[in-house]
Design a protein around this motif. Structure first.
Motif, PDB file in Angstrom:
ATOM      1  N   THR A 283       0.814  -1.212   0.000  1.00  0.00           N
ATOM      2  CA  THR A 283       0.000   0.000   0.000  1.00  0.00           C
ATOM      3  C   THR A 283       0.849   1.263   0.000  1.00  0.00           C
ATOM      4  O   THR A 283       0.311   2.362  -0.071  1.00  0.00           O
ATOM      5  CB  THR A 283      -0.935   0.009   1.219  1.00  0.00           C
ATOM      6  N   ASN A 284       2.180   1.106   0.077  1.00  0.00           N
ATOM      7  CA  ASN A 284       3.066   2.272   0.015  1.00  0.00           C
ATOM      8  C   ASN A 284       3.232   2.781  -1.401  1.00  0.00           C
ATOM      9  O   ASN A 284       3.478   3.975  -1.615  1.00  0.00           O
ATOM     10  CB  ASN A 284       4.452   1.929   0.579  1.00  0.00           C
ATOM     11  N   CYS A 285       3.145   1.890  -2.379  1.00  0.00           N
ATOM     12  CA  CYS A 285       3.392   2.242  -3.775  1.00  0.00           C
ATOM     13  C   CYS A 285       2.078   2.532  -4.488  1.00  0.00           C
ATOM     14  O   CYS A 285       1.091   1.793  -4.309  1.00  0.00           O
ATOM     15  CB  CYS A 285       4.134   1.114  -4.480  1.00  0.00           C
ATOM     16  N   PRO A 286       2.018   3.584  -5.303  1.00  0.00           N
ATOM     17  CA  PRO A 286       0.764   3.975  -5.959  1.00  0.00           C
ATOM     18  C   PRO A 286       0.141   2.883  -6.809  1.00  0.00           C
ATOM     19  O   PRO A 286      -1.089   2.806  -6.924  1.00  0.00           O
ATOM     20  CB  PRO A 286       1.180   5.180  -6.812  1.00  0.00           C
ATOM     21  N   ASP A 287       0.973   2.029  -7.427  1.00  0.00           N
ATOM     22  CA  ASP A 287       0.418   0.997  -8.301  1.00  0.00           C
ATOM     23  C   ASP A 287       0.054  -0.283  -7.544  1.00  0.00           C
ATOM     24  O   ASP A 287      -0.327  -1.272  -8.160  1.00  0.00           O
ATOM     25  CB  ASP A 287       1.381   0.666  -9.438  1.00  0.00           C
TER      26      ASP A 287
END
Length: 297
Positions: A283-287
């Motif tokens: 959930t840290n990365c936009p994708d």
């Protein structure tokens, strides 16, 4: 009919306050055989699909096992799980999405020798979505093709089992043993991680944890959901069998096999030897990178 997990027979956090800081909320989905519609949350039921998007296929090479396709080539994925945000408000849907779909290739893959799942987050204009009519993969076995089930989501509290930090487990070992000797209740089987197909909480590992790391940010991924073979096993049933499914007399194991199976394994899945597939995301990365793991007993 709603499904209700019985209250734990002892107050876990009073007896073992060391585990309180590790609690997580899980949502047991309690699939039961039924006739869900394409615009409902379901497991193994019909799903919505964008008119503009072709049905996905698996192009992988499949190892030769008892669960391999009759010929190598493109294999259509099969719907496994469809969740609308309104039914699982504890699940953090990304951005403007409000629909999560899980599909998988219903044949063994070299990574774990289980079906390979894919996930789809959807949102926006629902007018683009129509009930899908996906092709059925030739030669797929029933163990990997879930029967249509309606869902009965229920929030429960998870405490870590295999994921309990070693130093905490070592400190509590004698008290865990004492509780089981005095009451028959096992922290590991009865009081910790919820069983069954669920969203959030801890993975219901049957072997040592194998958390994936995000390939982009190198942070450990979060558990998204578990798809397991059963709602409970021969030991854990005492606390994870829903109240509504508890026989009026005797135990669940006194029921005829077919009746018990409709409660213990409604979708008819068998992943390895009563194992599970665990889906993770970053959930840290936009994708929202995705990964999966599997194990069995």
């Amino acid at each position: 009919m709603a499904r209700t997990t019985p209250p734990r027979p002892v107050d876990v956090e009073t007896l073992f306050p060391e585990v309180a800081g590790h609690r997580k909320t899980a949502v047991r989905l309690h699939p039961r055989l039924g006739e869900p519609g394409a615009r409902e949350s379901s497991l193994g039921g019909p799903v919505l699909w964008p008119l503009s998007e072709p049905w996905p296929h698996c192009e992988d090479e499949h190892p030769r096992t008892a669960f391999s396709p009759p010929a190598q080539g493109s294999v259509p994925l099969v719907p496994v799980l469809q969740l609308f945000a309104a039914d699982v408000p504890d699940l953090a849907f990304p951005g403007a999405t409000d629909l999560l779909q899980v599909l998988w290739c219903p044949f063994d893959h070299a990574d774990g020798y289980v079906p390979r799942p894919e996930i789809y987050w959807r949102g926006g204009d629902p007018s683009d979505l129509r009930p899908a009519d996906p092709p059925r993969p030739a030669g797929a076995g029933d163990d990997y093709l879930p029967d249509p089930c309606v869902l009965h989501p229920e929030r429960v509290t998870d405490y870590p089992n295999w994921d309990l930090p070693d130093e905490v487990a070592d400190a509590l070992e004698a008290r865990f043993d004492q509780l089981e000797e005095e009451t028959g209740w096992s922290y590991w089987s009865h009081l910790s991680v919820s069983e069954g197909i669920k969203v959030g909480g801890y993975p219901t590992w049957t072997q040592d944890p194998d958390w994936p790391t995000c390939p982009t940010c190198r942070v450990r991924m979060e558990h998204l959901l578990t798809i397991s073979s059963s709602e409970f096993d021969g030991e854990s049933w005492r606390t994870w069998l829903p109240i509504e499914d508890t026989p009026a007399t005797g135990t669940i194991w006194d029921l005829p096999y077919e009746q018990r199976t409709e409660i213990q394994r409604p979708p008819g899945l068998m992943l390895g030897d009563m194992g599970g597939i665990y889906l993770f995301e970053c959930t840290n990365c936009p994708d929202r990178p995705f990964a999966y793991r599997s194990d069995c007993s």
